[in-house]
Design an enzyme around this catalytic site. Structure first.
Site, PDB file in Angstrom:
ATOM      1  N   GLY A  92      -4.707  41.424  22.066  1.00  0.00           N
ATOM      2  CA  GLY A  92      -4.862  40.382  21.623  1.00  0.00           C
ATOM      3  C   GLY A  92      -3.399  39.648  21.065  1.00  0.00           C
ATOM      4  N   GLN A 108       2.399  34.786  16.156  1.00  0.00           N
ATOM      5  CA  GLN A 108       3.214  35.609  16.759  1.00  0.00           C
ATOM      6  C   GLN A 108       4.278  35.213  17.851  1.00  0.00           C
ATOM      7  OE1 GLN A 108      -0.134  38.637  17.684  1.00  0.00           O
ATOM      8  NE2 GLN A 108       1.626  40.052  17.473  1.00  0.00           N
ATOM      9  N   CYS A 127       0.333  46.587  17.360  1.00  0.00           N
ATOM     10  CA  CYS A 127       0.605  45.226  17.184  1.00  0.00           C
ATOM     11  C   CYS A 127       1.854  44.956  18.065  1.00  0.00           C
ATOM     12  CB  CYS A 127       0.780  44.830  15.762  1.00  0.00           C
ATOM     13  SG  CYS A 127       0.960  43.123  15.712  1.00  0.00           S
ATOM     14  N   LEU A 128       2.077  44.004  18.642  1.00  0.00           N
ATOM     15  CA  LEU A 128       3.035  43.460  19.433  1.00  0.00           C
ATOM     16  C   LEU A 128       4.119  43.339  18.630  1.00  0.00           C
ATOM     17  CD1 LEU A 128       1.590  41.364  22.488  1.00  0.00           C
ATOM     18  CD2 LEU A 128       2.178  44.090  22.597  1.00  0.00           C
ATOM     19  N   HIS A 180      -8.041  42.033  13.287  1.00  0.00           N
ATOM     20  CA  HIS A 180      -6.720  42.352  13.251  1.00  0.00           C
ATOM     21  C   HIS A 180      -6.035  40.833  13.740  1.00  0.00           C
ATOM     22  CE1 HIS A 180      -2.821  44.325  14.707  1.00  0.00           C
ATOM     23  NE2 HIS A 180      -2.812  43.314  15.352  1.00  0.00           N
ATOM     24  N   GLU A 181      -6.687  40.046  14.418  1.00  0.00           N
ATOM     25  CA  GLU A 181      -6.049  38.897  14.972  1.00  0.00           C
ATOM     26  C   GLU A 181      -6.150  37.800  13.926  1.00  0.00           C
ATOM     27  OE1 GLU A 181      -4.185  39.052  17.529  1.00  0.00           O
ATOM     28  OE2 GLU A 181      -4.495  40.975  18.208  1.00  0.00           O
ATOM     29  N   HIS A 238      -3.776  37.689  11.246  1.00  0.00           N
ATOM     30  CA  HIS A 238      -2.249  37.033  11.494  1.00  0.00           C
ATOM     31  C   HIS A 238      -2.335  35.705  10.875  1.00  0.00           C
ATOM     32  CE1 HIS A 238      -0.028  40.104  13.768  1.00  0.00           C
ATOM     33  NE2 HIS A 238      -1.024  40.523  14.690  1.00  0.00           N
TER      34      HIS A 238
HETATM   35 NI    NI Z   1      -1.081  42.022  15.752  1.00  0.00          NI
END
Ligand code: NI
Length: 178
Positions: free
Chosen positions: A47, A52, A100-101, A142-143, A146
């Site tokens: 995701g 991000q 997480c990226l 999670h997304e 953000h």
């Molecule tokens: Ni993330």
């Protein structure tokens, strides 16, 4: 379309509350979504949220087919979700590993609601309304976090369950063997 740089934890933009999208089916929105998919694919992510890549708008994408980051995980349909709203359908939570990226190389165990309804729009302004459980519910939570400036490490209760992927999972393999 292009792969964009992913901001890492510490970048101030990741802590902002993002703005709602007001115009759908625009060139700018299609471009953003295309860049997000290119970026997510290039990092093998499950995701990605627009903040991000430095765009503080309420746009997330996710999807899990056969993903090298999550070899044993259930599939999640590839989705563009804009201006999302989450409703918790259960009091039950479960602990699960997240990555997480924006926090590369690390994993942490986070409690998430096991059953949610989420609503929002795709990039054309078509409504999305789903009730989901398990890993799908976790990915969405999670997304969407953000978009409110929340990174998963901020939700970890037991910091002994936070660390570098390699060390954490090397240890668990040893535990299984012994
Ligand atoms: Ni993330």
């Amino acid at each position: 379309m292009s792969v964009r740089q992913v901001l890492r934890m510490g970048a101030p933009g990741l802590l902002e509350v993002s703005s709602s999208v007001t115009e759908f089916d625009s060139d700018a929105l299609h471009q953003l979504v295309a860049d997000m998919f290119d970026t997510m694919a290039s990092y093998s992510g499950a995701g990605l949220a627009a903040p991000q890549i430095g765009v503080n708008q309420r746009v997330v994408i996710f999807g899990v087919e056969k993903n090298p980051r999550y070899p044993d995980i259930e599939e999640v349909p590839t989705t563009v979700l804009i201006n999302p709203e989450i409703e918790f359908l259960s009091d039950e939570t479960e602990l699960g590993w997240e990555g997480c990226l924006s926090v590369p190389g690390m994993r942490g165990a986070v409690e998430r609601c096991t059953h949610i309804r989420y609503r929002g729009y795709d990039e054309y302004g078509r409504e999305i309304d789903r009730q989901v459980k398990g890993f799908h519910a976790r990915v969405v939570q999670h997304e969407v976090d953000h978009l409110d400036g929340i990174l998963y490490p901020m939700r970890i209760d037991d910091m002994s369950l936070f660390g570098f992927e390699k060390e954490l999972f090397a240890e668990s393999e040893q535990d299984q063997e012994s």
